[in-house]
Design a protein around this motif. Structure first.
Motif, PDB file in Angstrom:
ATOM      1  N   GLY A 148       0.572  -1.300   0.040  1.00 56.03           N
ATOM      2  CA  GLY A 148       0.013   0.019  -0.057  1.00 56.03           C
ATOM      3  C   GLY A 148       0.777   1.171   0.111  1.00 56.03           C
ATOM      4  N   GLY A 149       0.276   2.345  -0.113  1.00 57.41           N
ATOM      5  CA  GLY A 149       0.831   3.841  -0.265  1.00 57.41           C
ATOM      6  C   GLY A 149       1.357   3.942  -1.551  1.00 57.41           C
ATOM      7  N   ILE A 150       1.404   3.572  -2.318  1.00 59.87           N
ATOM      8  CA  ILE A 150       2.006   3.707  -3.688  1.00 59.87           C
ATOM      9  C   ILE A 150       1.147   3.221  -4.786  1.00 59.87           C
ATOM     10  CG2 ILE A 150       4.548   3.381  -3.075  1.00 59.87           C
ATOM     11  CD1 ILE A 150       4.476   0.630  -4.613  1.00 59.87           C
ATOM     12  N   THR A 151       1.224   4.154  -5.960  1.00 56.19           N
ATOM     13  CA  THR A 151       0.257   3.734  -7.188  1.00 56.19           C
ATOM     14  C   THR A 151       0.943   2.693  -7.844  1.00 56.19           C
ATOM     15  OG1 THR A 151      -0.450   6.041  -7.030  1.00 56.19           O
ATOM     16  CG2 THR A 151      -1.013   4.590  -9.169  1.00 56.19           C
ATOM     17  N   ARG A 152       0.126   1.619  -8.215  1.00 61.38           N
ATOM     18  CA  ARG A 152       0.846   0.507  -8.667  1.00 61.38           C
ATOM     19  C   ARG A 152      -0.028   0.512 -10.215  1.00 61.38           C
ATOM     20  NH1 ARG A 152      -0.433  -4.349  -4.916  1.00 61.38           N
ATOM     21  NH2 ARG A 152      -1.954  -2.761  -4.373  1.00 61.38           N
ATOM     22  N   ARG A 153       0.902   0.482 -11.308  1.00 58.60           N
ATOM     23  CA  ARG A 153       0.342   0.557 -12.569  1.00 58.60           C
ATOM     24  C   ARG A 153       0.697  -0.970 -13.465  1.00 58.60           C
ATOM     25  NH1 ARG A 153       1.900   5.510 -11.358  1.00 58.60           N
ATOM     26  NH2 ARG A 153       0.380   7.371 -11.853  1.00 58.60           N
ATOM     27  N   PHE A 154      -0.340  -1.426 -13.748  1.00 61.13           N
ATOM     28  CA  PHE A 154      -0.538  -2.842 -14.497  1.00 61.13           C
ATOM     29  C   PHE A 154      -0.958  -2.738 -15.842  1.00 61.13           C
ATOM     30  CE2 PHE A 154      -1.296  -3.629  -9.612  1.00 61.13           C
ATOM     31  CZ  PHE A 154      -0.057  -4.115  -9.525  1.00 61.13           C
ATOM     32  N   GLU A 155      -0.412  -3.685 -16.568  1.00 59.80           N
ATOM     33  CA  GLU A 155      -0.927  -3.909 -17.913  1.00 59.80           C
ATOM     34  C   GLU A 155      -2.697  -4.133 -17.738  1.00 59.80           C
ATOM     35  OE1 GLU A 155      -0.677  -7.007 -21.346  1.00 59.80           O
ATOM     36  OE2 GLU A 155       1.048  -6.420 -20.357  1.00 59.80           O
ATOM     37  N   PRO A 156      -3.415  -3.697 -18.590  1.00 66.17           N
ATOM     38  CA  PRO A 156      -4.824  -3.607 -18.504  1.00 66.17           C
ATOM     39  C   PRO A 156      -5.394  -4.908 -18.993  1.00 66.17           C
ATOM     40  CG  PRO A 156      -4.452  -2.267 -20.425  1.00 66.17           C
ATOM     41  CD  PRO A 156      -2.984  -2.479 -19.589  1.00 66.17           C
TER      42      PRO A 156
END
Length: 226
Positions: free
Chosen positions: A80-88
């Motif tokens: 938590g606490g970070i923005t995680r960016r994943f493949e859609p």
């Protein structure tokens, strides 16, 4: 508030009634990229993520922000606490009959179970997660590395897509005081736990590769109704 509100079922029995729709749906777990955000350094999780809006009146689905997935550190102590960016999630998965029937089914259940007088949102935000947890002779797979937790949403569908060459993966539901109320293993494709996240927490035991196998995996599909 009372104890956890949940139910068990199998989507293939509840929604599909045979046919080849399941195969068209489950194939989308074969191309999941590695999750690069594991705070424990693990390389056992592969995933995709999208957020959609769902129009309750006409069943319309629209992919909304792709700004990433953010949980507070209170909700997710590990990642938590970070923005995680994943493949859609693939658009083709969103177009499958299985996915559309699942949305309609669980939105209808949420609506039917709403307390009298509680407003029902005409458009719902739904987070979609595809996970593959991999186990090898070098590394256990950990479905819930954050431990006992809630996801910070309203309702969750936790559905098994496949289990192959693994042991473990036992789910436990807890009340809000973290006393266990259900221990259950999702074994068959389509098995699900449908839970009111506001009334409960959950965890899953690690998975180990089965004897004589080089690698195994546990594929899961999650719908989070926000």
């Amino acid at each position: 508030m009372g104890g956890p509100k949940f139910s068990l079922g199998n989507a293939r029995d509840d929604l599909l009634r045979g046919g080849d729709d399941w195969d068209k749906f489950s194939q989308f777990w074969e191309n999941l990229p590695l999750d690069p955000y594991m705070g424990d350094g693990g390389t056992y999780r592969r995933r995709k993520y999208s957020a959609i809006s769902y129009d309750v009146a006409d069943g319309g689905v629209r992919v909304i922000d792709q700004d990433g997935f953010l949980q507070s550190e209170e909700i997710n102590r590990l990642n938590g606490g970070i923005t995680r960016r994943f493949e859609p999630v693939d658009q083709a998965l969103l177009d499958t009959a299985v996915f559309r029937r699942m949305l309609a089914h669980f939105v209808a259940r949420i609506t039917a179970d709403a307390p009298d007088g509680e407003p029902v949102a005409p458009v719902r935000r739904i987070n979609i997660h595809q996970h593959r947890i991999v186990a090898t002779d070098r590394e256990l797979g950990n479905p819930t590395p954050e431990g006992i937790h809630r996801d910070g949403v309203e309702h969750i569908v936790m559905m098994l897509v496949a289990r192959k060459d693994i042991t473990g993966g036992v789910s436990t539901l807890y009340d809000n005081a973290e006393s266990p109320v259900l221990t259950h293993t999702l074994r068959n494709p389509g098995d699900y736990i449908f839970v009111d996240d506001r009334t409960s927490k959950h965890s899953v035991t690690p998975v180990q590769v089965a004897p004589a196998a080089a690698e195994g995996h546990r594929d899961m599909f999650f719908l989070e109704f926000c």
